[in-house]
Design an enzyme around this catalytic site. Structure first.
Site, short mmCIF file in Angstrom:
data_model
loop_
_atom_site.label_atom_id
_atom_site.label_comp_id
_atom_site.label_asym_id
_atom_site.label_seq_id
_atom_site.Cartn_x
_atom_site.Cartn_y
_atom_site.Cartn_z
CB SER A 234 10.23 -5.45 2.54
OG SER A 234 10.39 -4.11 2.60
N GLY A 269 3.79 -4.55 -12.78
CA GLY A 269 3.24 -4.17 -11.24
C GLY A 269 2.67 -2.17 -11.93
CG HIS A 547 2.52 36.53 -5.70
ND1 HIS A 547 1.33 35.65 -6.57
CD2 HIS A 547 2.35 37.10 -6.81
CE1 HIS A 547 0.91 36.07 -7.82
NE2 HIS A 547 1.99 37.12 -7.79
C1 LIG Z 1 13.08 1.40 -4.86
C2 LIG Z 1 12.28 1.64 -3.30
C3 LIG Z 1 12.55 2.89 -3.96
C4 LIG Z 1 11.53 3.77 -2.56
N1 LIG Z 1 11.80 5.30 -2.81
C5 LIG Z 1 10.74 5.80 -1.89
C6 LIG Z 1 10.70 7.15 -0.94
O1 LIG Z 1 11.04 7.91 -2.07
N2 LIG Z 1 10.04 7.45 -0.13
C7 LIG Z 1 9.61 6.45 0.71
O2 LIG Z 1 9.40 6.91 1.95
N3 LIG Z 1 10.25 5.02 0.34
C8 LIG Z 1 10.85 4.62 0.02
N4 LIG Z 1 10.56 3.04 -0.57
C9 LIG Z 1 10.56 2.68 0.78
C10 LIG Z 1 11.74 2.32 2.10
O3 LIG Z 1 12.22 2.36 1.37
C11 LIG Z 1 11.58 1.51 2.92
O4 LIG Z 1 9.96 2.25 3.61
C12 LIG Z 1 12.10 1.74 3.82
O5 LIG Z 1 13.71 1.64 3.96
C13 LIG Z 1 11.82 1.02 5.26
O6 LIG Z 1 12.48 0.92 6.02
P1 LIG Z 1 13.19 -0.06 7.30
O7 LIG Z 1 14.08 0.21 8.49
O8 LIG Z 1 11.94 -0.81 8.15
O9 LIG Z 1 13.67 -1.45 7.00
P2 LIG Z 1 14.85 -1.43 5.77
O10 LIG Z 1 15.38 -0.36 4.54
O11 LIG Z 1 14.64 -2.57 4.74
O12 LIG Z 1 16.20 -1.58 6.98
C14 LIG Z 1 16.03 -2.60 7.07
C15 LIG Z 1 17.57 -3.49 7.64
O13 LIG Z 1 17.04 -3.98 8.76
C16 LIG Z 1 19.22 -5.17 8.05
N5 LIG Z 1 17.98 -6.91 9.26
C17 LIG Z 1 17.20 -7.35 8.75
N6 LIG Z 1 16.94 -8.76 9.33
C18 LIG Z 1 17.92 -7.97 10.35
C19 LIG Z 1 18.24 -9.01 11.37
N7 LIG Z 1 17.54 -10.74 12.00
N8 LIG Z 1 19.66 -8.72 11.82
C20 LIG Z 1 20.18 -8.18 11.37
N9 LIG Z 1 19.83 -6.51 10.96
C21 LIG Z 1 18.27 -7.32 9.90
C22 LIG Z 1 18.71 -5.46 7.00
O14 LIG Z 1 19.90 -6.10 6.32
C23 LIG Z 1 18.12 -4.15 6.85
O15 LIG Z 1 19.49 -3.44 6.34
C24 LIG Z 1 11.55 2.52 -1.49
C25 LIG Z 1 11.39 0.93 -1.60
C26 LIG Z 1 12.05 0.87 -2.97
C27 LIG Z 1 12.47 -0.50 -2.87
N1 LIG Z 2 8.26 7.20 -4.28
C1 LIG Z 2 8.27 6.39 -3.07
O1 LIG Z 2 7.40 6.39 -2.02
C2 LIG Z 2 7.98 4.82 -3.16
C3 LIG Z 2 8.73 4.42 -4.16
C4 LIG Z 2 9.17 3.34 -4.44
C5 LIG Z 2 8.55 2.02 -4.06
N2 LIG Z 2 7.71 2.42 -2.15
C6 LIG Z 2 7.37 1.85 -1.18
O2 LIG Z 2 7.67 0.20 -1.89
C7 LIG Z 2 6.39 -0.68 -1.54
C8 LIG Z 2 6.55 -1.32 -2.70
O3 LIG Z 2 5.77 -0.17 -3.97
P1 LIG Z 2 5.58 -1.62 -5.77
O4 LIG Z 2 5.30 -0.39 -5.99
O5 LIG Z 2 6.62 -2.92 -5.53
O6 LIG Z 2 3.54 -1.97 -4.63
P2 LIG Z 2 2.71 -1.47 -4.35
O7 LIG Z 2 1.90 -1.67 -3.77
O8 LIG Z 2 3.13 0.23 -4.75
O9 LIG Z 2 1.92 -1.95 -6.47
C9 LIG Z 2 2.41 -3.25 -6.54
C10 LIG Z 2 1.30 -3.96 -7.61
O10 LIG Z 2 1.38 -4.48 -7.91
C11 LIG Z 2 -0.04 -4.94 -8.81
N3 LIG Z 2 0.92 -6.36 -8.82
C12 LIG Z 2 0.95 -7.81 -7.38
N4 LIG Z 2 1.07 -8.81 -8.18
C13 LIG Z 2 0.49 -8.75 -9.12
C14 LIG Z 2 1.07 -9.22 -10.59
N5 LIG Z 2 1.03 -10.78 -10.16
N6 LIG Z 2 0.69 -9.25 -11.10
C15 LIG Z 2 0.32 -8.26 -11.43
N7 LIG Z 2 0.35 -6.80 -11.25
C16 LIG Z 2 0.79 -7.47 -9.60
C17 LIG Z 2 -0.85 -4.14 -7.90
O11 LIG Z 2 -2.00 -4.50 -7.86
C18 LIG Z 2 -0.05 -3.34 -7.24
O12 LIG Z 2 -0.35 -2.43 -7.94
C19 LIG Z 2 5.20 0.60 -1.57
O13 LIG Z 2 4.87 -0.10 -0.61
C20 LIG Z 2 5.83 1.62 -1.83
O14 LIG Z 2 5.65 2.49 -0.50
C21 LIG Z 2 7.65 3.91 -2.26
#
Ligand SMILES: Cc1cc2nc3c(=O)[nH]c(=O)nc-3n(C[C@H](O)[C@H](O)[C@H](O)COP(=O)(O)OP(=O)(O)OC[C@H]3O[C@@H](n4cnc5c(N)ncnc54)[C@H](O)[C@@H]3O)c2cc1C
Ligand SMILES: NC(=O)c1ccc[n+]([C@@H]2O[C@H](COP(=O)([O-])OP(=O)(O)OC[C@H]3O[C@@H](n4cnc5c(N)ncnc54)[C@H](O)[C@@H]3O)[C@@H](O)[C@H]2O)c1
Length: 565
Positions: A234, A269, A547
């Site tokens: 994503s 958000g 504990h």
């Molecule tokens: C700021 C932030 C913090 C987060 N923290 C956490 C956390 O603490 N714990 C947690 O569990 N999750 C966390 N997440 C969510 C987590 O990063 C995602 O859920 C996870 O990376 C999804 O893995 P994925 O393999 O589905 O996709 P991605 O990690 O997005 O990998 C997809 C890969 O596919 C490649 N790709 C796309 N299209 C093509 C194509 N057509 N051909 C070849 N390659 C392609 C991309 O370049 C990418 O490298 C966080 C996300 C964000 C943004």
């Molecule tokens: N620690 C972790 O596991 C971790 C950390 C970061 C991200 N993530 C993953 O990344 C994904 C994305 O995280 P996120 O925080 O962007 O999404 P989220 O879906 O957790 O939260 C988005 C928030 O933005 C609000 N929102 C949406 N559109 C808006 C607008 N126009 N104006 C004001 N508020 C608005 C929504 O109501 C919601 O509360 C999540 O699904 C999460 O699973 C996970």
């Protein structure tokens, strides 16, 4: 002697890379439905046995790495390699996307003897490693320490004195950057060492069991595979009307580089990303204004936990908020003017307010990255961009039929946007490819928000559990405890915390657990494993916890449940 024991245990396993010896049909005429999976599991260092292939004992998993990386390193040390493909195909498995989902699937596939290739269009590691979990947790590690060093009351109560703590922004940014490079190269090397073919370019599904990939300016290559997994992840979702300049209005992709620390930042958000960044920014000295479309902050959490989080993570900090409003238009700072945020009422759409801030972080969710995948070639229509799948991650076409040999895991299917969920879905698919049916119970997948203190959860929230109970005609009960009742938390002077357990008193089944408190992200696993394994409270009540440990928070919950039998 240890080695004698190891050898005698390891001896029955076939030598790594010797699949065709053990199974004469491999690489030749393979009877339909038979897969050469699961041959080398123990020999691959998942248990520290002496490798029958090399005679070496694989090293213990490297510290600080995800399990799949550590397992891959151990497997590589044990001499594992990519197998030979199913007859008539270039590969048994081709994975498009080398994020954590793709990586988890690739490692498990090779461990199970599948000849595997992974196609990556950008850098290995995807969102989690490069722009997500890894750098954000590095920044959060700094924010945790900053908070502690600035909390005079906390330090004084422990008898500590610290004078004028500060930070070096570039040093903090370097910590996050270095961690990313380190984990990315570990991830890449582990796949290489294991023999996964890493192919560079953008992958497109061109037909059943056929993928094309290539780099811009170079001729495309076509490969065939018995099975294909889409794991393309994503990207940040930015609502219309919001202009990203990457400097004053940005997404988490930019924020993680920590190029500056604004005095005043609006975070649009209040989900996971918003909340974690509010922890980082306020610890580094920023003031934060949340803009949230729904009527309360942190709408995704169990309401009781949300309320407490507001009391602990929002109210005492330099954070204010506007709820029930949309950020309709955001204009980056320009020509000495600040960032402008026009707010409208989320329900009536009437203009509400205009904010002027130094910066705005857009954390309004993530959009699946499925463009250019060629799904139209196989009659698959995405739903809001997500690839439709069934509970086994099998892709469904526009008519609701399963597309043969095609799976989609991770953020691209939208079931649960978490790194470990992506990886678990990948492992589940590989299990199926090996003839072992597997349906991942998503209700057993834990989640955590790494604020200070942390929040974690697994299963249903209380309102969800009540709704289910009403529909299905059973009773639920709720057990609660405070971290103030936990000796270890009090010793750490971290008594501010709460945990709740939602369960069925008639069966002893756990429906959900929610924790806010010190190390909540680590504590949740006892509950998630219990849900995954179907362990009932009758058994958990009599389990023993050391504990004094924080794990006694859960012990207290289990013991305080009142069961019918
Ligand atoms: C700021 C932030 C913090 C987060 N923290 C956490 C956390 O603490 N714990 C947690 O569990 N999750 C966390 N997440 C969510 C987590 O990063 C995602 O859920 C996870 O990376 C999804 O893995 P994925 O393999 O589905 O996709 P991605 O990690 O997005 O990998 C997809 C890969 O596919 C490649 N790709 C796309 N299209 C093509 C194509 N057509 N051909 C070849 N390659 C392609 C991309 O370049 C990418 O490298 C966080 C996300 C964000 C943004
Ligand atoms: N620690 C972790 O596991 C971790 C950390 C970061 C991200 N993530 C993953 O990344 C994904 C994305 O995280 P996120 O925080 O962007 O999404 P989220 O879906 O957790 O939260 C988005 C928030 O933005 C609000 N929102 C949406 N559109 C808006 C607008 N126009 N104006 C004001 N508020 C608005 C929504 O109501 C919601 O509360 C999540 O699904 C999460 O699973 C996970």
């Amino acid at each position: 002697m240890h080695s004698a024991i190891s050898l005698s245990v390891a001896a029955p396993f076939p030598a790594a890379g010797a699949r065709s010896d053990a199974f004469p049909l491999a690489g030749g005429l393979r009877p339909a439905g038979i897969r050469f999976c699961g041959l080398r599991r123990e020999a691959l260092g998942l248990r520290r046995l002496r490798s029958p292939a090399t005679g070496r004992i694989p090293p213990a998993p490297a510290r600080g790495l995800p399990r799949t990386v550590a397992a891959a390193a151990a497997a590589a040390a044990a001499g594992a390699g990519n197998g030979s493909p199913a007859s008539g195909f270039d590969y048994d498995l081709v994975i498009i996307g080398a994020g954590v989902g793709g990586h988890g699937a690739a490692v498990h596939a090779v461990e199970n003897g599948l000849k595997t290739a992974i196609i990556e269009g950008d850098v290995v590691g995807g969102t989690c490693v490069n722009r997500g979990c890894v750098p954000s947790k590095a920044l959060l590690a700094v924010s945790g320490r900053m908070r502690e060093l600035h909390d005079e009351h906390h330090l004084k109560s422990l008898g500590l004195k610290v004078s004028s703590p500060g930070y070096d922004r570039q040093g903090v940014a370097d910590h996050a950057n270095n961690l990313v490079s380190n984990i990315r190269s570990n991830l890449t090397n582990s796949m290489k060492a294991l023999g996964v073919d890493i192919l560079t370019g953008v992958g497109t599904v061109v037909g059943t069991q056929k993928v094309r990939y290539g780099k811009v300016g170079l001729p495309d290559k076509e490969i065939t595979a018995r099975d294909i997994i889409i794991a393309t992840g994503s990207v940040p979702f930015v609502p219309n009307g919001i202009e990203i300049d990457g400097k004053t209005v940005f997404t988490s992709d930019h924020a993680l580089k920590l190029e500056w620390v604004p005095d005043w930042i609006a975070i649009v958000g209040s989900g996971y990303i918003g909340l974690e960044f509010s922890d980082v920014y306020t610890a580094l000295g920023s003031e934060v204004t949340f803009v949230e479309a729904l009527d309360q902050l942190m709408p995704g959490f169990d309401p009781e936990i949300g309320k407490l989080a507001q009391r602990i993570l929002i109210n005492p900090r330099k954070i204010d908020y506007h709820t029930g409003v949309f950020a309709k238009k955001i204009t980056p700072a320009k020509d000495g003017k600040p960032v402008l945020i026009e707010l409208i009422d989320a329900k009536t759409k009437e203009p509400k307010d205009t904010l002027e801030v130094d910066a705005a972080l857009i954390a309004t969710g993530r959009a699946p990255f499925t463009k250019g995948l060629g799904l139209e070639n196989i009659n698959v229509v995405t739903q809001r961009g997500f690839v439709p799948v069934d509970e086994r991650m099998r892709v469904m076409d526009a008519n609701g039929n399963l597309v043969p040999h095609l799976y989609c895991i991770g953020d691209a299917n939208g079931k649960l946007m978490l790194a470990h969920a992506a990886s678990a879905q990948g492992i589940s698919v590989v299990e199926q490819l090996c003839g072992r049916d597997n349906v991942l119970n998503h209700l057993s997948v834990p989640a955590a928000c790494f604020t200070h203190p942390e929040i974690s959860m697994v299963g249903l929230t209380e309102p969800q559990a009540r709704e289910k109970a009403e529909k299905e005609g059973f009773e639920i009960s709720v057990a609660k405890t405070s971290f103030k009742a936990n000796t270890k938390a009090l010793a750490e002077n971290e008594g501010e915390g709460f945990a709740k357990l939602i369960y069925r008193p008639d069966t002893g089944e756990i429906l959900g657990v929610h924790i806010l408190g010190l190390h909540a992200a680590d504590l949740i696993h006892e509950a998630s494993n219990a849900i995954a394994l179907g362990t009932r409270l009758q058994e958990l009540k009599v389990a023993v916890h050391a504990h004094p440990t924080l794990s006694e928070v859960l012990d207290e919950l289990f013991k305080s449940t009142k069961l019918d039998t």
